[in-house]
Write an enzyme that holds these catalytic residues in place. Structure first.
Site, PDB file in Angstrom:
ATOM      1  N   TYR A  93       0.848  -1.192   0.000  1.00 58.21           N
ATOM      2  CA  TYR A  93       0.000   0.000   0.000  1.00 58.21           C
ATOM      3  C   TYR A  93       0.883   1.242   0.000  1.00 58.21           C
ATOM      4  O   TYR A  93       1.353   1.708   1.048  1.00 58.21           O
ATOM      5  CB  TYR A  93      -0.926   0.030   1.217  1.00 58.21           C
ATOM      6  CG  TYR A  93      -1.936  -1.101   1.306  1.00 58.21           C
ATOM      7  CD1 TYR A  93      -2.237  -1.908   0.214  1.00 58.21           C
ATOM      8  CD2 TYR A  93      -2.595  -1.357   2.501  1.00 58.21           C
ATOM      9  CE1 TYR A  93      -3.159  -2.936   0.311  1.00 58.21           C
ATOM     10  CE2 TYR A  93      -3.526  -2.379   2.607  1.00 58.21           C
ATOM     11  CZ  TYR A  93      -3.802  -3.171   1.509  1.00 58.21           C
ATOM     12  OH  TYR A  93      -4.719  -4.195   1.623  1.00 58.21           O
ATOM     13  N   ASN A 131      -6.567 -13.571   0.072  1.00 57.41           N
ATOM     14  CA  ASN A 131      -6.891 -13.940  -1.316  1.00 57.41           C
ATOM     15  C   ASN A 131      -6.576 -15.397  -1.638  1.00 57.41           C
ATOM     16  O   ASN A 131      -6.345 -15.737  -2.803  1.00 57.41           O
ATOM     17  CB  ASN A 131      -6.166 -13.016  -2.300  1.00 57.41           C
ATOM     18  CG  ASN A 131      -6.571 -11.563  -2.134  1.00 57.41           C
ATOM     19  OD1 ASN A 131      -7.724 -11.207  -2.352  1.00 57.41           O
ATOM     20  ND2 ASN A 131      -5.626 -10.727  -1.719  1.00 57.41           N
TER      21      ASN A 131
END
Length: 319
Positions: free
Chosen positions: A57, A151
């Site tokens: 990020y 994920n």
């Protein structure tokens, strides 16, 4: 806000977590550091003590912003961060963790997660045994307290679990995006693995603030989100119209209703992002919304107006 146990670990988390993808600025527009710092602090003061970030990020920028917001209350919060898919070799994991520790200005990370399965985005495939070996060492050293994945499919989670204890999985999950309920959720229930749902508001769609005809600025990742496109977007508007009366009955916003529904699901917790302090405070209040079993079932059925028409792809964006 009462806390829950993360998997089988000693870590306690809040059912609403603060998500900080936007604090990294990359793939977002109009984000200011000062706003991010104030928002993260507001989340903490409203009772959200578990903060989720990642090295990718903003290339560590989000982690640094989290530290700036919370360094003085480090012992009262739980940091969850992630190692990216290009750093899954043994030594790369060790080095990535050290960078995150430095960015977060701490000597331990409460939850350290594999951000994407090996090979994602055309990255080199690294055996999960090698990655887990590094994570197990970091855990033995006390640099991380728990290991998680993000994920991962059910099968990928099961494979990783052969090489060490996995206490959480972080999938996209919301009232409108529910693929995990088919096989991942039952596996997590059976094995006491916490689900940390990201995009629990479907990137803001479940707030009701994006009416028909909404267009996003260039660079906003939501422009590629399948839920904001074509018939999916129209069905979402129809579902939101049906959810509004239930929210009003609880004197809650649509967002709070969606979060309350999610944290009532088996093993599920919600990572809610926010740009501004009031949004973080509002997210925290979702933990106080008490839904009856009948209401949970009604909301569930409304959500299926959208989710039942989607394909089985686990990726929310057309990237």
């Amino acid at each position: 806000m009462s806390k829950r146990t993360l998997g089988k670990s000693a870590v306690q988390i809040t059912p609403i977590l603060m998500g900080t993808w936007q604090a990294g600025k990359k793939m977002w527009v109009g984000i200011e550091d000062a706003d991010s710092i104030q928002t993260i602090r507001a989340a903490f003061e409203a009772g959200i003590t578990t903060i989720d970030t990642a090295e990718v990020y903003g290339d560590g920028h989000s982690e640094q912003i989290v530290a700036e917001a919370l360094a003085d209350v480090r012992e009262q919060v739980e940091y969850a961060t992630k190692v990216f898919v290009n750093h899954l070799k043994y030594q790369q994991v060790i080095e990535a963790c050290e960078r995150s520790l430095k960015n977060l200005k701490t000597d331990y990370i409460d939850l350290y997660q594999i951000h994407w399965p090996s090979g994602s985005f055309n990255n080199e495939i690294v055996p999960i045994e090698e990655t887990m070996s590094a994570l197990n060492l970091l855990k033995e050293q006390g640099k991380i307290r728990a290991i998680g994945v993000s994920n991962f499919s059910r099968d990928q989670l099961a494979e990783a679990s052969q090489y060490g204890r996995i206490d959480s999985v972080q999938p996209p999950y919301s009232l409108f995006w529910r693929q995990i309920e088919k096989d991942l959720t039952p596996y997590c229930v059976e094995n006491q693995i916490s689900i940390l749902a990201y995009s629990p508001l479907a990137q803001g769609l479940l707030t009701g603030k994006f009416p028909r005809g909404t267009k996003f600025e260039q660079g906003d990742n939501r422009a590629d989100n399948k839920l904001f496109q074509g018939e999916n977007f129209e069905r979402a508007q129809q579902a939101l119209d049906k959810l509004r009366p239930i929210a009003e009955k609880h004197n809650a916003s649509l967002a709070q209703l969606a979060l309350a529904w999610l944290i009532a699901q088996p093993q599920a917790n919600a990572i809610a992002g926010a740009r501004y302090p009031q949004q973080a405070k509002d997210n925290a209040l979702a933990a106080q919304v008490q839904l009856s079993p009948a209401e949970i079932a009604e909301i569930d059925a409304i959500g299926r107006i959208v989710s039942d028409r989607l394909d089985d792809s686990p990726v929310m964006w057309n990237w």
